[in-house]
Design a protein around this motif. Structure first.
Motif, PDB file in Angstrom:
ATOM      1  N   HIS A   1      -8.538  -4.239   2.603  1.00 16.52           N
ATOM      2  CA  HIS A   1      -8.978  -5.227   3.374  1.00 16.52           C
ATOM      3  C   HIS A   1      -8.429  -6.650   2.868  1.00 16.52           C
ATOM      4  O   HIS A   1      -8.657  -6.968   1.746  1.00 16.52           O
TER       5      HIS A   1
ATOM      6  N   SER B   1      -7.316  -1.336  15.488  1.00 12.98           N
ATOM      7  CA  SER B   1      -6.393  -0.722  14.530  1.00 12.98           C
ATOM      8  C   SER B   1      -5.488   0.002  15.243  1.00 12.98           C
ATOM      9  O   SER B   1      -5.674   0.559  16.466  1.00 12.98           O
TER      10      SER B   1
ATOM     11  N   GLU C   1      -4.734   0.981   6.516  1.00 10.68           N
ATOM     12  CA  GLU C   1      -5.049   2.278   6.102  1.00 10.68           C
ATOM     13  C   GLU C   1      -3.912   3.266   5.990  1.00 10.68           C
ATOM     14  O   GLU C   1      -3.132   3.261   6.930  1.00 10.68           O
TER      15      GLU C   1
ATOM     16  N   THR D   1      -7.261   2.193   1.254  1.00  7.41           N
ATOM     17  CA  THR D   1      -7.601   1.276   2.281  1.00  7.41           C
ATOM     18  C   THR D   1      -7.512  -0.107   1.718  1.00  7.41           C
ATOM     19  O   THR D   1      -7.862  -0.441   0.712  1.00  7.41           O
TER      20      THR D   1
ATOM     21  N   HIS E   1      -2.665   7.517   4.561  1.00  8.79           N
ATOM     22  CA  HIS E   1      -3.122   8.607   4.223  1.00  8.79           C
ATOM     23  C   HIS E   1      -1.411   9.354   3.774  1.00  8.79           C
ATOM     24  O   HIS E   1      -0.817   9.415   4.761  1.00  8.79           O
TER      25      HIS E   1
ATOM     26  N   ASP F   1     -10.729  -6.261  11.375  1.00 15.36           N
ATOM     27  CA  ASP F   1     -11.973  -6.123  11.322  1.00 15.36           C
ATOM     28  C   ASP F   1     -12.914  -7.003  11.429  1.00 15.36           C
ATOM     29  O   ASP F   1     -13.017  -8.303  10.906  1.00 15.36           O
TER      30      ASP F   1
ATOM     31  N   SER G   1      -5.253   8.345  -0.274  1.00 17.14           N
ATOM     32  CA  SER G   1      -5.785   7.581   0.673  1.00 17.14           C
ATOM     33  C   SER G   1      -6.015   6.019   0.266  1.00 17.14           C
ATOM     34  O   SER G   1      -6.660   6.053  -0.648  1.00 17.14           O
TER      35      SER G   1
ATOM     36  N   CYS H   1       1.128  -1.158  -0.078  1.00 17.88           N
ATOM     37  CA  CYS H   1       0.073  -0.028  -0.072  1.00 17.88           C
ATOM     38  C   CYS H   1       0.983   1.464  -0.103  1.00 17.88           C
ATOM     39  O   CYS H   1       0.527   2.361  -0.771  1.00 17.88           O
TER      40      CYS H   1
ATOM     41  N   THR I   1      -6.728  -5.164   7.944  1.00 17.14           N
ATOM     42  CA  THR I   1      -6.651  -3.920   7.380  1.00 17.14           C
ATOM     43  C   THR I   1      -5.462  -3.275   7.421  1.00 17.14           C
ATOM     44  O   THR I   1      -4.772  -3.360   8.483  1.00 17.14           O
TER      45      THR I   1
END
Length: 279
Positions: A100, A182, A129, A98, A131, A144, A96, A78, A127
């Motif tokens: 899963h 998280s 995430e 995200t 930014h 999650d 951003s 990511c 997960t």
């Protein structure tokens, strides 16, 4: 009328990466959401698409970066993906990401892990995430809807009551939840997958091996233990809906119920949330 805020991108981009290392193969199945913010407002206000790439292109970039990086952990993948968008689009101010993950566990055959056969692990989705701006990047990992329980060593006593209170105090109840958690990275660990697994092990060990006077207290202590053991994270957040198990009334059948038979229900449920951070 001003356009207050906007962003756009592609959601539910599904990919399966296979990394081949001789006879051994590793798989990573992800659902990605990639969203761009920046100089895209004219597409909304003036029907001017000149600065906006198509969302199909955003999807294609996920697939290309996946092909180029089959061996990276989800966190590292990511990060590379976010940087690719910022490098490609000078009009993008931030991105951003995200992710899963659908978990696949290696199948054991005759006591040995098979090199390329897997079973679906449906308990919780890992997960990530991210930014990312041109000045830096923040990233969190988590789980999650990871479900776990214990059948005793949990209670709820000495709580505030008023005229609407009906629940009775107890020092012996089932404690079950479907956790969303998280943790925010402040440093890079030697291995993201190994550190994520360590965090989950710490959470579950504290939950399983200590008496729980409340879900609130358990979550706080779980967070404390994680922060003490993993210096690469700055905080951990947990949201835990209480899955209730209500004792069945068997008196009509001449039977008692000594915390043996329950009605499982998750609606309505208690919702307990907290974030534990460094001082």
């Amino acid at each position: 009328m001003p356009l207050i805020k906007n962003r756009y991108g592609k959601g539910r981009v599904r990919i399966m990466r296979i990394h081949r290392d001789g006879d051994k193969q590793d798989v990573s199945q992800l659902s990605i959401k990639a969203m761009l913010e920046g100089d895209f407002g004219r597409a909304y206000t003036d029907a001017d698409n000149s600065t906006s790439t198509s969302t199909d292109t955003i999807k294609n970039i996920v697939n290309v970066v996946a092909r180029e990086n089959t061996a990276l952990s989800t966190e590292e993948f990511c990060q590379v993906l976010a940087k690719r968008y910022l490098d490609l689009y000078p009009q993008a101010r931030s991105v951003s990401i995200t992710a899963h993950e659908t978990k696949w566990a290696r199948l054991a055959v005759d006591g040995e892990l098979h090199p390329h056969a897997f079973l679906l692990d449906s308990n919780g989705k890992p997960t990530v995430e991210i930014h990312a701006t041109r000045d830096g990047m923040t990233m969190s990992s988590g789980l999650d809807n990871f479900t776990f329980m214990k059948s005793t060593q949990s209670g709820w006593e000495n709580y505030y009551t008023d005229k609407y209170s009906t629940i009775q105090p107890t020092n012996d109840r089932i404690c079950a939840t479907s956790m969303v958690a998280s943790w925010t990275w402040s440093g890079k660990p030697a291995s993201y997958p190994a550190t994520n697994a360590k965090i989950l092990d710490i959470l579950l060990k504290e939950f399983a091996t200590t008496y729980s006077p409340s879900v609130q207290n358990s979550l706080y202590r779980m967070g404390e233990k994680v922060l003490a053991a993993v210096p690469e994270i700055s905080e951990i957040s947990m949201a835990c809906p209480n899955i209730h198990y209500i004792p069945m009334n068997l008196s009509a059948f001449g039977l008692d119920n000594n915390n043996d038979v329950f009605l499982p229900t998750d609606e309505p449920h208690g919702q307990i949330e907290c974030t534990v951070g460094r001082g």
